[in-house]
Design a protein around this motif. Structure first.
Motif, mmCIF file in Angstrom:
data_model
loop_
_atom_site.group_PDB
_atom_site.id
_atom_site.type_symbol
_atom_site.label_atom_id
_atom_site.label_comp_id
_atom_site.label_asym_id
_atom_site.label_seq_id
_atom_site.Cartn_x
_atom_site.Cartn_y
_atom_site.Cartn_z
ATOM 1 N N SER A 1 0.729 -1.216 0.006
ATOM 2 C CA SER A 1 -0.144 -0.071 0.137
ATOM 3 C C SER A 1 1.101 1.160 -0.168
ATOM 4 C CB SER A 1 -0.907 0.004 1.329
ATOM 5 O OG SER A 1 -0.240 0.064 2.342
ATOM 6 N N PHE A 2 2.357 1.111 0.086
ATOM 7 C CA PHE A 2 3.100 2.117 0.297
ATOM 8 C C PHE A 2 3.557 2.611 -1.343
ATOM 9 C CE2 PHE A 2 4.002 0.448 4.417
ATOM 10 C CZ PHE A 2 3.643 1.664 5.191
ATOM 11 N N ASN A 3 3.175 3.504 -1.769
ATOM 12 C CA ASN A 3 3.327 3.872 -3.182
ATOM 13 C C ASN A 3 4.493 4.864 -3.435
ATOM 14 O OD1 ASN A 3 1.627 1.848 -4.633
ATOM 15 N ND2 ASN A 3 0.075 3.121 -3.624
ATOM 16 N N SER A 4 5.159 5.649 -2.364
ATOM 17 C CA SER A 4 6.125 6.752 -2.402
ATOM 18 C C SER A 4 6.704 6.730 -1.166
ATOM 19 C CB SER A 4 5.220 8.022 -2.865
ATOM 20 O OG SER A 4 4.416 8.521 -1.804
ATOM 21 N N LEU A 5 7.893 7.548 -1.110
ATOM 22 C CA LEU A 5 8.605 7.619 0.158
ATOM 23 C C LEU A 5 7.799 8.528 1.038
ATOM 24 C CD1 LEU A 5 11.146 7.783 1.711
ATOM 25 C CD2 LEU A 5 11.959 9.754 0.371
ATOM 26 N N ALA A 6 6.774 9.423 0.406
ATOM 27 C CA ALA A 6 6.094 10.034 1.292
ATOM 28 C C ALA A 6 5.044 9.389 2.066
ATOM 29 C CB ALA A 6 5.355 11.158 0.450
ATOM 30 N N ASP A 7 4.715 8.319 1.406
ATOM 31 C CA ASP A 7 3.784 7.281 2.062
ATOM 32 C C ASP A 7 4.378 6.814 3.444
ATOM 33 O OD1 ASP A 7 1.680 8.114 0.281
ATOM 34 O OD2 ASP A 7 2.017 6.113 -0.958
ATOM 35 N N LEU A 8 5.831 6.505 3.062
ATOM 36 C CA LEU A 8 6.430 5.674 4.275
ATOM 37 C C LEU A 8 6.855 6.612 5.337
ATOM 38 C CD1 LEU A 8 9.182 3.969 1.848
ATOM 39 C CD2 LEU A 8 7.310 2.792 3.218
ATOM 40 N N VAL A 9 6.874 7.956 5.053
ATOM 41 C CA VAL A 9 7.309 8.743 5.925
ATOM 42 C C VAL A 9 5.943 9.238 6.920
ATOM 43 C CG1 VAL A 9 8.012 11.394 6.352
ATOM 44 C CG2 VAL A 9 9.232 9.870 4.818
ATOM 45 N N ALA A 10 4.912 9.264 6.145
ATOM 46 C CA ALA A 10 3.487 9.598 6.794
ATOM 47 C C ALA A 10 2.769 8.253 7.500
ATOM 48 C CB ALA A 10 2.702 10.225 5.624
ATOM 49 N N SER A 11 3.513 7.174 7.325
ATOM 50 C CA SER A 11 3.002 5.992 8.112
ATOM 51 C C SER A 11 2.569 6.266 9.513
ATOM 52 C CB SER A 11 3.794 4.922 8.053
ATOM 53 O OG SER A 11 3.272 3.706 8.687
ATOM 54 N N ASN A 12 1.293 5.910 10.115
ATOM 55 C CA ASN A 12 1.014 6.069 11.365
ATOM 56 C C ASN A 12 1.490 4.768 12.365
ATOM 57 O OD1 ASN A 12 -0.632 3.859 10.566
ATOM 58 N ND2 ASN A 12 -2.668 4.966 10.815
ATOM 59 N N ARG A 13 2.482 3.981 11.865
ATOM 60 C CA ARG A 13 3.082 2.887 12.591
ATOM 61 C C ARG A 13 4.383 2.805 12.172
ATOM 62 N NH1 ARG A 13 3.901 -1.361 9.404
ATOM 63 N NH2 ARG A 13 2.679 -1.775 7.415
ATOM 64 N N LYS A 14 4.979 1.998 12.555
ATOM 65 C CA LYS A 14 6.617 1.803 12.284
ATOM 66 C C LYS A 14 6.483 0.986 11.195
ATOM 67 C CE LYS A 14 8.837 2.721 16.701
ATOM 68 N NZ LYS A 14 9.955 2.003 17.734
ATOM 69 N N VAL A 15 7.235 1.853 10.257
ATOM 70 C CA VAL A 15 7.622 0.656 9.114
ATOM 71 C C VAL A 15 8.601 -0.434 9.218
ATOM 72 C CG1 VAL A 15 8.123 0.862 6.674
ATOM 73 C CG2 VAL A 15 6.793 2.753 7.499
ATOM 74 N N LEU A 16 8.320 -1.706 8.926
ATOM 75 C CA LEU A 16 9.216 -2.512 9.070
ATOM 76 C C LEU A 16 10.140 -2.885 7.900
ATOM 77 C CD1 LEU A 16 6.841 -5.165 10.761
ATOM 78 C CD2 LEU A 16 8.460 -3.637 11.978
ATOM 79 N N TRP A 17 11.357 -2.948 8.232
ATOM 80 C CA TRP A 17 12.558 -3.202 7.169
ATOM 81 C C TRP A 17 13.317 -4.433 7.601
ATOM 82 C CZ3 TRP A 17 12.144 0.255 3.111
ATOM 83 C CH2 TRP A 17 11.636 1.273 3.340
ATOM 84 N N GLY A 18 13.325 -5.342 6.601
ATOM 85 C CA GLY A 18 14.481 -6.534 6.775
ATOM 86 C C GLY A 18 15.793 -6.311 6.383
ATOM 87 N N SER A 19 16.742 -7.198 7.114
ATOM 88 C CA SER A 19 18.094 -6.961 6.904
ATOM 89 C C SER A 19 18.804 -8.147 7.700
ATOM 90 C CB SER A 19 18.627 -5.683 7.532
ATOM 91 O OG SER A 19 20.198 -5.592 7.023
ATOM 92 N N VAL A 20 19.884 -8.526 7.453
ATOM 93 C CA VAL A 20 20.783 -9.602 8.052
ATOM 94 C C VAL A 20 21.143 -9.498 9.318
ATOM 95 C CG1 VAL A 20 22.510 -11.149 7.734
ATOM 96 C CG2 VAL A 20 21.141 -10.157 5.581
ATOM 97 N N ASN A 21 22.061 -8.581 9.516
ATOM 98 C CA ASN A 21 22.508 -8.179 10.836
ATOM 99 C C ASN A 21 22.809 -6.550 10.786
ATOM 100 O OD1 ASN A 21 25.188 -7.697 10.052
ATOM 101 N ND2 ASN A 21 25.023 -9.951 9.611
#
Length: 342
Positions: A141-161
């Motif tokens: 549902s995130f279609n732009s960087l602005a959508d991510l910044v305006a999220s009303n919850r923490k955006v979850l990002w995956g990584s190794v370490n």
């Protein structure tokens, strides 16, 4: 007695021998030194990945230039690969293709196990840059960087370490944009992160632009922005963070610093103390290969776009990475990268 046919054969062999002798005499002393030798070519990526593709595409033209045999070898741990080349004989018999980005961040963040100084490395050159991009699932549902910044919850990002160069770039991205974010660690390499993204365990990931391009074509990624001040040549229509988010001078400096490290990209090094003439030959072999249109075309067929930088240009990128931030800024970034979003 020599017959006419034999005379023709002998004449041909004599002509061939003279030509070979002439070609041999045209070789530099260093090329003669390398002739017939075996050189261990170490890649820090596994079989089938971008590092492996670069290595196997570069081997034939470099072998031809050096008149030597290059032996493909895998060392998936960057620090282990660096230790291997640092402790190898100082005769140009070991070269390593690795992430200059990871090499620099591990050094600057003072990660455990780092026993090298980038200024003392023998740089052969850069093979490709590794601009970072922000990727989400195509169904997100995130279609732009602005959508991510305006999220009303923490955006979850995956990584190794938290020492993975993608995770620290994610942390810098979240910091400069004031994004509500949490980085989820523990995935088994990029494939594990991609699986989590496809299954909805995480919302997105930061990845190198050449890797992201492969997954966009496979309809597994949607790229929203480039982490830096200049656009990616792989995604020329995608805006940068700087174009979308208002940045303070302080945050712009941190973003520029991190983008400079990404521009260091995939680099080739050899053992410190290698004789200058041999080092020069290795540098010419790499430059010759990456300026060959056929080599570039083969890489493009694999969705890879090389960005050659000679040793002098590579050293400038290294020096800029080491000196761009003062000590207080470096400590600030270290805490952002290793602590803030976990």
């Amino acid at each position: 007695m020599i017959r006419v046919g034999q005379t023709s054969v002998l004449a041909g062999l004599l002509t061939f021998g003279l030509a070979a002798s002439s070609a041999t005499s045209a070789l530099s002393q260093e090329q003669k030194d390398y002739a017939g030798r075996q050189i261990r070519f170490v890649s820090t990526g596994g079989p089938g990945g971008a590092f492996d593709t670069y290595m196997r595409t570069l081997i034939p033209p470099m072998e031809k230039y050096l008149n030597a045999t290059l032996l493909p070898t895998y060392e998936l741990l960057g620090l282990a690969a660096i230790d291997r080349v640092v402790n190898a004989p100082k005769d140009g018999s070991t070269i390593v293709l690795l992430s200059g980005e990871g090499m620099m961040t591990s050094f600057l963040y003072k990660m455990p196990g780092v026993r090298y100084d980038p200024r003392k490395m023998e740089w052969i050159g850069r093979v490709a840059d590794e601009k970072k991009v922000i990727a989400v699932s195509p169904t997100s549902s995130f279609n732009s960087l602005a959508d991510l910044v305006a999220s009303n919850r923490k955006v979850l990002w995956g990584s190794v370490n938290n020492s993975d160069s993608n995770s620290d770039a994610t942390a810098v991205m979240a910091y400069v944009t004031d994004m509500p974010a949490k980085i989820v660690l523990g995935y088994g390499g990029s494939s594990g992160v991609n699986f989590a993204l496809a299954n909805g365990e995480v919302d997105g990931r930061v990845a190198s632009h050449d890797s992201a391009a492969l997954f966009v074509r496979a309809k597994q990624y949607k790229v929203l922005a480039t982490v830096g001040l200049s656009r990616s040549k792989m995604f020329p229509d995608i805006p940068t963070i700087a174009e979308v988010s208002p940045l303070s001078d302080d945050k712009k400096l941190i973003l520029e610093w991190r983008a400079n490290i990404a521009d260091l990209g995939r680099v080739m090094i050899t053992t410190p103390g290698t004789r200058p003439a041999l080092l020069s030959l290795l540098r010419k072999a790499l430059e010759n290969a990456l300026n060959d249109p056929l080599v570039v075309e083969r890489l493009k067929e694999q969705q890879l776009v090389p960005a050659f930088a000679n040793a002098e240009e590579t050293v400038k990128l290294v020096e800029k990475s080491l000196t761009m931030l003062d000590a207080p800024h470096m400590e600030q970034v270290r805490k952002i990268a290793l602590e803030r979003y976990y």
